[in-house]
Design an enzyme around this catalytic site. Structure first.
Site, short mmCIF file in Angstrom:
data_model
loop_
_atom_site.label_atom_id
_atom_site.label_comp_id
_atom_site.label_asym_id
_atom_site.label_seq_id
_atom_site.Cartn_x
_atom_site.Cartn_y
_atom_site.Cartn_z
N GLU A 260 3.10 -35.78 5.86
CA GLU A 260 3.70 -34.38 6.40
C GLU A 260 4.54 -34.93 7.92
OE1 GLU A 260 4.74 -31.80 8.36
OE2 GLU A 260 2.91 -31.21 8.93
N CYS A 294 6.79 -29.56 14.29
CA CYS A 294 7.62 -30.33 13.06
C CYS A 294 8.57 -29.13 12.34
CB CYS A 294 7.06 -30.98 11.80
SG CYS A 294 5.34 -30.19 11.34
C1 UN1 Z 1 3.31 -28.88 12.57
O1 UN1 Z 1 4.11 -28.77 13.49
O2 UN1 Z 1 2.84 -30.03 12.46
O3 UN1 Z 1 4.32 -23.60 10.74
C2 UN1 Z 1 2.69 -27.98 11.92
C3 UN1 Z 1 3.94 -23.79 11.85
C4 UN1 Z 1 2.59 -23.86 12.12
C5 UN1 Z 1 2.21 -25.50 11.65
C6 UN1 Z 1 2.87 -26.40 12.26
N1 UN1 Z 1 1.73 -22.96 11.44
O4 UN1 Z 1 4.59 -24.03 12.84
#
Ligand code: UN1
Length: 508
Positions: A260, A294
């Site tokens: 990820e 992310c």
């Molecule tokens: C991440 O930034 O690694 O969708 C995860 C989202 C959160 C998870 C982000 N539920 O922004």
């Protein structure tokens, strides 16, 4: 601070390894808050020899855990969710203290943990396999899902607790044991979570090494996880270069991985969309977690006919952004995680300018006079660019938002897809033909594609992850659990005779 640590069973100095008992005699590390530069506590890392002891115990724990019926494993996850409910305030606060996100988002992150536990409890009775018709008389085909082994979970600083829980809640009901290596930037929250899991496992009389922990450097401890064949699956959240490295090492030994990696979230704002929805979704997507998700919104692709009005409204929001101590409710944006992140952001802004982009706002370090001395505070940046600038195609892990325009929906989709990352995307439109095109095979190439809501804040019920350089892995909801299990297909003959498949005969 002392109260938060105490509520989570921690102290000023904490050992960073756990596999039934707390160990750690490696390098001591002072954990400092990005809020004000104050020291929070010390953490003692594990040595490679201690890593070996932890992995051996975690691997041994799998032998008995895999035999516990899945719904009974689900009961443990239910209790884990209850314990997280009890500790929501303290854990959310520790997340905020350790990595600087707004407290409301820290609490939201713990809520994600609770939600995935609820999901996994139900899942513990739904680890379904299929049965298929056999081509042979009085034969049957079926598949079963069996526990896989040790799951190595390597997490990033930005969601220091939720990512562990997405992996751990699923892994536990799937009958796997978990070996967690958190980011070196956020070891305290990892120790807090492991303590909670330890208590739950002990209460049930199970081996607490089922949820093990190793804190240490990625290049040392992380690589021991990546290269050890006892770790059946490595779930890695981090940068694209990091994922490339992990992927190679794990593949080399034919282990499994869930990657990820980076995102470069874009929102298409159609002239047929609701401007208020667009503004709110984009603003939160860009400045939430100080642009360090992310899934953060990094690009906005706006129809040229509404661009000036949209830009001016967004600029107004940016100018008024309340920045400061993330524990105070009025502040929407806290600090970046550390000075390194601030420097990276400033360097990206210089590159934007050098490549011909126009900075409309932001990128100012907040001066000591603002009372924020010692923290890593900077104003969020809004820049006007051409979609083809090289810097726009990179993921800068900071609150930098690029605005660009389009004429046709096809052009907008091409801009959205024209980057190497493929995690999260969105369109704001009330035109069904546009939204359906965006969701079709000719549309967004991302793992997440939303309509009339922003790029971040995915719910746990869906599978989470993305394509291209995002790595292709999926965690969390839907059928992501299948990556945490071993599929076994069986042919069962109850005919009393031998019949070969594919019509092959065997005369003896
Ligand atoms: C991440 O930034 O690694 O969708 C995860 C989202 C959160 C998870 C982000 N539920 O922004």
């Amino acid at each position: 601070m002392q109260d938060v640590l105490k509520a989570l069973g921690m102290s000023d100095s904490n050992r960073g390894g756990f596999s039934g008992e707390w160990i750690g005699s490696g390098k001591a590390q002072a954990v400092v808050s990005p809020i004000d530069g104050a020291k929070l506590a010390d953490v003692v890392n594990v040595t490679p020899a201690e890593f070996e002891a932890v992995l051996a115990r975690c691997h041994a724990a799998f032998a008995s855990w895999k035999l516990v019926p899945a719904p009974k494993r689900g009961e443990v996850v239910r209790a884990l969710g209850d314990e997280l409910r009890r500790h929501k305030e303290a854990l959310g606060m520790l997340v905020s203290l350790e990595m600087g996100k707004a407290l409301r988002e820290g609490l939201g992150e713990v809520q994600e943990m609770i939600d995935i536990c609820d999901f996994a409890v139900g899942l513990s009775r739904q680890l379904y396999g299929l049965t298929m018709p056999s081509e042979r008389r009085q034969h049957r085909l079926q598949e079963q899902w069996h526990p896989l082994g040790v799951v190595g979970v390597i997490t990033a600083f930005n969601f220091p607790v939720a990512v562990w829980s997405w992996n751990t809640a699923l892994a536990l009901v799937c009958g796997d044991t978990v070996l967690w290596k958190p980011s070196s930037k956020t070891p305290l929250t990892a120790i807090a979570c492991t303590r909670i899991a330890e208590k739950v496992l002990r209460d049930f009389g199970y081996d607490p090494a089922i949820c093990s922990l190793v804190i240490g450097k990625g290049s040392e401890i992380g690589d021991l996880i990546n290269t050890d064949p006892r770790v059946a699956l490595v779930s890695y959240t981090g940068s694209v270069p990091g994922g490339r490295h992990v992927g190679k090492l794990v593949q080399e030994r034919f282990g499994r991985h869930i990657l990820e990696l980076g995102g470069n979230g874009a929102v298409i704002v159609s002239e047929k969309g609701d401007l208020e929805i667009a503004l709110r979704s984009i603003y939160f997507g860009a400045i939430g977690t100080s642009g360090q998700r992310c899934t953060s919104t990094r690009r906005v692709i706006v129809h040229e006919s509404i661009y000036p009005a949209f830009r001016d409204r967004l600029l107004d929001l940016y100018r008024k952004t309340p920045i400061g101590d993330p524990r105070q409710d009025e502040n929407l944006m806290g600090p970046l995680v550390d000075q390194g992140a601030v420097e990276t952001m400033l360097a990206a802004i210089e590159t934007v300018k050098a490549q011909g982009g126009k900075v409309l706002f932001g990128g100012e370090k907040l001066p000591p006079t603002s009372g924020l001395t010692g923290g890593c505070y900077i104003t969020p940046c809004l820049a006007e660019v051409s979609g083809n600038l090289p810097i726009v195609k990179e993921e800068t892990f900071a609150p930098v938002l690029y605005l660009m325009t389009y004429r046709t929906i096809e052009e907008a989709i091409a801009l959205q897809n024209g980057v190497s990352q493929g995690l999260s995307s969105a369109i704001i439109t009330n035109d069904q033909r546009e939204s359906e095109l965006f969701l079709s095979a000719a549309g967004s190439d991302c793992g997440l594609a939303n309509v009339n809501t922003g790029t971040s804040g995915a719910e746990i019920g869906g599978a989470f992850g993305g394509e291209k350089e995002t790595g292709g892995g999926r965690e969390s909801g839907s059928d992501a659990w299948k990556a945490y299990m071993r599929r076994q297909t069986s042919a069962i003959n109850f005919s009393g005779q031998v019949e070969l498949a594919q019509g092959i005969t065997l005369e003896l």
